[in-house]
Scaffold this motif. Structure first.
Motif, PDB file in Angstrom:
ATOM      1  N   ASP A   1      -1.497  19.897  -7.090  1.00 30.98           N
ATOM      2  CA  ASP A   1      -1.089  19.692  -8.489  1.00 30.98           C
ATOM      3  C   ASP A   1       0.388  19.310  -8.570  1.00 30.98           C
ATOM      4  O   ASP A   1       1.269  20.036  -8.116  1.00 30.98           O
ATOM      5  N   LEU A   2       0.655  18.140  -9.199  1.00 29.47           N
ATOM      6  CA  LEU A   2       2.025  17.648  -9.356  1.00 29.47           C
ATOM      7  C   LEU A   2       2.423  17.556 -10.832  1.00 29.47           C
ATOM      8  O   LEU A   2       3.256  16.745 -11.208  1.00 29.47           O
ATOM      9  N   GLY A   3       1.790  18.358 -11.664  1.00 30.81           N
ATOM     10  CA  GLY A   3       2.104  18.329 -13.092  1.00 30.81           C
ATOM     11  C   GLY A   3       1.246  17.325 -13.819  1.00 30.81           C
ATOM     12  O   GLY A   3       0.068  17.563 -14.086  1.00 30.81           O
ATOM     13  N   ALA A   4       1.841  16.170 -14.170  1.00 28.62           N
ATOM     14  CA  ALA A   4       1.081  15.128 -14.876  1.00 28.62           C
ATOM     15  C   ALA A   4       0.151  14.381 -13.927  1.00 28.62           C
ATOM     16  O   ALA A   4      -0.739  13.635 -14.355  1.00 28.62           O
ATOM     17  N   PHE A   5       0.344  14.583 -12.605  1.00 23.84           N
ATOM     18  CA  PHE A   5      -0.464  13.882 -11.612  1.00 23.84           C
ATOM     19  C   PHE A   5      -1.102  14.876 -10.649  1.00 23.84           C
ATOM     20  O   PHE A   5      -0.688  16.022 -10.543  1.00 23.84           O
ATOM     21  N   ILE A   6      -2.108  14.375  -9.948  1.00 20.37           N
ATOM     22  CA  ILE A   6      -2.768  15.134  -8.887  1.00 20.37           C
ATOM     23  C   ILE A   6      -2.666  14.318  -7.607  1.00 20.37           C
ATOM     24  O   ILE A   6      -3.028  13.141  -7.585  1.00 20.37           O
ATOM     25  N   GLU A   7      -2.190  14.941  -6.548  1.00 20.42           N
ATOM     26  CA  GLU A   7      -2.201  14.285  -5.242  1.00 20.42           C
ATOM     27  C   GLU A   7      -3.456  14.754  -4.517  1.00 20.42           C
ATOM     28  O   GLU A   7      -3.588  15.934  -4.186  1.00 20.42           O
ATOM     29  N   ARG A   8      -4.363  13.838  -4.315  1.00 18.58           N
ATOM     30  CA  ARG A   8      -5.663  14.203  -3.744  1.00 18.58           C
ATOM     31  C   ARG A   8      -5.846  13.577  -2.369  1.00 18.58           C
ATOM     32  O   ARG A   8      -5.621  12.378  -2.176  1.00 18.58           O
ATOM     33  N   ASN A   9      -6.279  14.404  -1.426  1.00 23.51           N
ATOM     34  CA  ASN A   9      -6.561  13.947  -0.075  1.00 23.51           C
ATOM     35  C   ASN A   9      -8.071  13.802   0.099  1.00 23.51           C
ATOM     36  O   ASN A   9      -8.820  14.758  -0.096  1.00 23.51           O
ATOM     37  N   TYR A  10      -8.509  12.593   0.439  1.00 22.36           N
ATOM     38  CA  TYR A  10      -9.930  12.322   0.662  1.00 22.36           C
ATOM     39  C   TYR A  10     -10.151  12.180   2.167  1.00 22.36           C
ATOM     40  O   TYR A  10      -9.616  11.267   2.803  1.00 22.36           O
ATOM     41  N   THR A  11     -10.951  13.063   2.734  1.00 20.57           N
ATOM     42  CA  THR A  11     -11.219  13.016   4.175  1.00 20.57           C
ATOM     43  C   THR A  11     -12.687  12.679   4.423  1.00 20.57           C
ATOM     44  O   THR A  11     -13.579  13.213   3.761  1.00 20.57           O
ATOM     45  N   THR A  12     -12.909  11.788   5.381  1.00 23.25           N
ATOM     46  CA  THR A  12     -14.273  11.406   5.753  1.00 23.25           C
ATOM     47  C   THR A  12     -14.453  11.555   7.253  1.00 23.25           C
ATOM     48  O   THR A  12     -13.610  11.109   8.035  1.00 23.25           O
ATOM     49  N   ALA A  13     -15.548  12.195   7.629  1.00 27.98           N
ATOM     50  CA  ALA A  13     -15.904  12.343   9.041  1.00 27.98           C
ATOM     51  C   ALA A  13     -17.237  11.635   9.274  1.00 27.98           C
ATOM     52  O   ALA A  13     -18.217  11.885   8.570  1.00 27.98           O
ATOM     53  N   ALA A  14     -17.250  10.712  10.235  1.00 27.28           N
ATOM     54  CA  ALA A  14     -18.470   9.968  10.551  1.00 27.28           C
ATOM     55  C   ALA A  14     -18.845  10.224  12.008  1.00 27.28           C
ATOM     56  O   ALA A  14     -17.986  10.162  12.895  1.00 27.28           O
ATOM     57  N   TYR A  15     -20.119  10.507  12.237  1.00 28.38           N
ATOM     58  CA  TYR A  15     -20.609  10.794  13.581  1.00 28.38           C
ATOM     59  C   TYR A  15     -21.702   9.782  13.938  1.00 28.38           C
ATOM     60  O   TYR A  15     -22.772   9.782  13.338  1.00 28.38           O
ATOM     61  N   LEU A  16     -21.396   8.909  14.905  1.00 26.36           N
ATOM     62  CA  LEU A  16     -22.381   7.950  15.401  1.00 26.36           C
ATOM     63  C   LEU A  16     -22.996   8.506  16.675  1.00 26.36           C
ATOM     64  O   LEU A  16     -22.280   8.823  17.636  1.00 26.36           O
ATOM     65  N   GLN A  17     -24.316   8.646  16.698  1.00 26.38           N
ATOM     66  CA  GLN A  17     -25.005   9.220  17.849  1.00 26.38           C
ATOM     67  C   GLN A  17     -26.124   8.301  18.308  1.00 26.38           C
ATOM     68  O   GLN A  17     -26.898   7.785  17.492  1.00 26.38           O
ATOM     69  N   GLY A  18     -26.181   8.085  19.617  1.00 26.60           N
ATOM     70  CA  GLY A  18     -27.231   7.249  20.175  1.00 26.60           C
ATOM     71  C   GLY A  18     -27.180   7.243  21.689  1.00 26.60           C
ATOM     72  O   GLY A  18     -26.093   7.161  22.277  1.00 26.60           O
TER      73      GLY A  18
ATOM     74  N   LYS B   1     -10.978  10.203   9.372  1.00 30.65           N
ATOM     75  CA  LYS B   1      -9.798   9.600   8.748  1.00 30.65           C
ATOM     76  C   LYS B   1      -9.685  10.123   7.308  1.00 30.65           C
ATOM     77  O   LYS B   1     -10.643  10.646   6.737  1.00 30.65           O
ATOM     78  N   ALA B   2      -8.497   9.949   6.741  1.00 33.01           N
ATOM     79  CA  ALA B   2      -8.265  10.404   5.364  1.00 33.01           C
ATOM     80  C   ALA B   2      -7.366   9.410   4.632  1.00 33.01           C
ATOM     81  O   ALA B   2      -6.615   8.658   5.252  1.00 33.01           O
ATOM     82  N   VAL B   3      -7.477   9.417   3.311  1.00 24.19           N
ATOM     83  CA  VAL B   3      -6.561   8.647   2.468  1.00 24.19           C
ATOM     84  C   VAL B   3      -6.008   9.583   1.396  1.00 24.19           C
ATOM     85  O   VAL B   3      -6.690  10.499   0.932  1.00 24.19           O
ATOM     86  N   ASP B   4      -4.763   9.345   1.029  1.00 26.77           N
ATOM     87  CA  ASP B   4      -4.132  10.117  -0.038  1.00 26.77           C
ATOM     88  C   ASP B   4      -4.000   9.246  -1.280  1.00 26.77           C
ATOM     89  O   ASP B   4      -3.624   8.073  -1.185  1.00 26.77           O
ATOM     90  N   ALA B   5      -4.310   9.807  -2.430  1.00 26.76           N
ATOM     91  CA  ALA B   5      -4.211   9.059  -3.681  1.00 26.76           C
ATOM     92  C   ALA B   5      -3.565   9.934  -4.748  1.00 26.76           C
ATOM     93  O   ALA B   5      -3.863  11.120  -4.870  1.00 26.76           O
ATOM     94  N   THR B   6      -2.666   9.313  -5.518  1.00 26.15           N
ATOM     95  CA  THR B   6      -2.040  10.004  -6.646  1.00 26.15           C
ATOM     96  C   THR B   6      -2.770   9.596  -7.918  1.00 26.15           C
ATOM     97  O   THR B   6      -2.822   8.422  -8.261  1.00 26.15           O
ATOM     98  N   ILE B   7      -3.336  10.578  -8.586  1.00 27.61           N
ATOM     99  CA  ILE B   7      -4.188  10.306  -9.749  1.00 27.61           C
ATOM    100  C   ILE B   7      -3.571  10.920 -10.997  1.00 27.61           C
ATOM    101  O   ILE B   7      -3.197  12.098 -11.011  1.00 27.61           O
TER     102      ILE B   7
END
Length: 371
Positions: free
Chosen positions: A311-328, A337-343
């Motif tokens: 929480d940044l007051g008028a904004f939210i700093e959100r971290n989006y993390t994705t984990a992908a598992y390829l099996q074969g 990997k992750a991305v950060d976004a200010t909303i």
């Protein structure tokens, strides 16, 4: 001494004979472009069909494909690739048929600003498959999944692809003109395939079949089907840098029709179910079989997502993390990997756009993943 002289003589004769060998010539037909696979009523299907029918685009595409293949066979001195023309004698052993199929069109738009001043921002993802067949056996020689990403920004949610036509065409052509598109090993594999049409059937092939989303991801993503479709295209494109990725079986009928359409431009007809097989100049009949190799490895993809807010007051700093598992085939490729976004808290709505961006980052480079 005589023995040494004999060895030198044999070596010299071998070198001279090698220089006398007539170079093999392969001819590339104009590429056929298939339609969008999506069975649902997609407003982008008609727009995209019009965009890809552009004559100048097809001309640039053909030139790009020709250069793409020439670079691949650069190490094979005996192989020359030329454009097929109506003046050329149709030799099915020397004819290559390039097909470009549109698998899906996914548009994703996020809403920004207040209700009175909404602004829509997002991307259009166009998934394609570039396939190369040999005319005589109709055997698949090469397969490369493509994913074109085009940014969008406007004041309307129901946007048209028409203003993005130039970007879409140039992105597709760039796939073939970008000299960094293929890694060295992948380029060598394609070169070997073109030098020996049966090489593919002794090499590794794979497909991406099962895609599973975690329970948390299913709750977070507004449109899981759209998300899974993008994940499949991303995984296929990432794997294609290392191994031959085969198109989905659901495309086989469309691919067969594309082969017919491409070869028929040269006045060749088709006859299925006949005892005759192959190409015959006498009766101008071409028996189609379309050989597709079976995938040696079937990959499954599991995706887990998570988000964390600051929480940044008028904004939210959100971290989006994705984990992908390829099996074969006993192998596991773990990509996180992750991305950060200010909303802004005054956002009209917070949609999936950052989850999509995180997914793209996760599957964009398998070299950085753990194995």
């Amino acid at each position: 001494m005589a023995r040494k002289f004999s060895l030198v003589l044999i070596l010299l004769v071998t070198l001279l004979c090698g220089s006398w060998v007539e170079a093999a010539e392969l001819y590339i037909m104009p590429p056929a472009i298939g339609k969008v696979r999506n069975k649902e009523k997609d407003r982008h299907k008609t727009e995209l069909s019009i965009i890809l029918k552009d004559k100048q685009f097809k001309k640039s595409l053909r030139k790009g494909i020709l250069g793409f293949l020439k670079r691949a066979v650069a190490k094979n001195e005996g192989i020359n690739i030329k454009r097929a023309g109506f003046g050329d004698k149709f030799d099915p052993e020397s004819i290559l048929i390039p097909l470009l199929f549109v698998d899906n069109v996914i548009s994703f738009v996020d809403e920004y600003g207040s209700a009175e001043q909404r602004l829509y921002k997002g991307r259009v993802y166009i998934g394609l498959n570039f396939l190369l067949f040999q005319a005589k056996s109709e055997s698949l020689v090469y397969s490369a999944p493509m994913l074109i990403s085009v940014p969008y920004l406007d004041k309307t949610k129901n946007f048209s692809l028409e203003p993005l036509a130039g970007q879409i065409r140039s992105s597709i052509v760039e796939f073939f003109t970008d000299r960094k598109r293929l890694k060295a090993d992948a380029q060598d594999e394609l070169g070997k395939c073109l030098a020996n049409m049966y090489y593919l059937f002794s090499t590794k092939t794979c497909s991406v079949d099962d895609i599973t989303l975690s329970k948390g991801t299913l709750k977070r993503i507004q449109n899981p089907a759209k998300y899974k479709s993008l994940a499949q295209m991303l995984a296929s494109q990432a794997l294609s840098q290392e191994i031959m990725v085969l198109p989905p079986k659901s495309r086989f009928n469309a691919i067969r029709r594309g082969l017919h359409a491409s070869v028929s431009m040269f006045g060749v007809s088709f006859q299925q179910g006949s005892e005759k097989s192959g190409f015959s100049e006498r009766d101008n009949v071409y028996q189609t079989s379309m050989r597709m190799p079976k995938p040696e490895t079937k990959y499954s993809l599991t995706i887990k997502t998570g988000s964390k807010d600051n929480d940044l007051g008028a904004f939210i700093e959100r971290n989006y993390t994705t984990a992908a598992y390829l099996q074969g085939n006993g192998d596991v490729i773990k990509c996180i990997k992750a991305v950060d976004a200010t909303i802004a808290k005054g956002h009209t709505s917070v949609s999936d756009v950052n989850y999509y961006n995180s997914l793209i980052n996760t599957l964009s480079d398998l070299d950085s993943c753990k194995r």
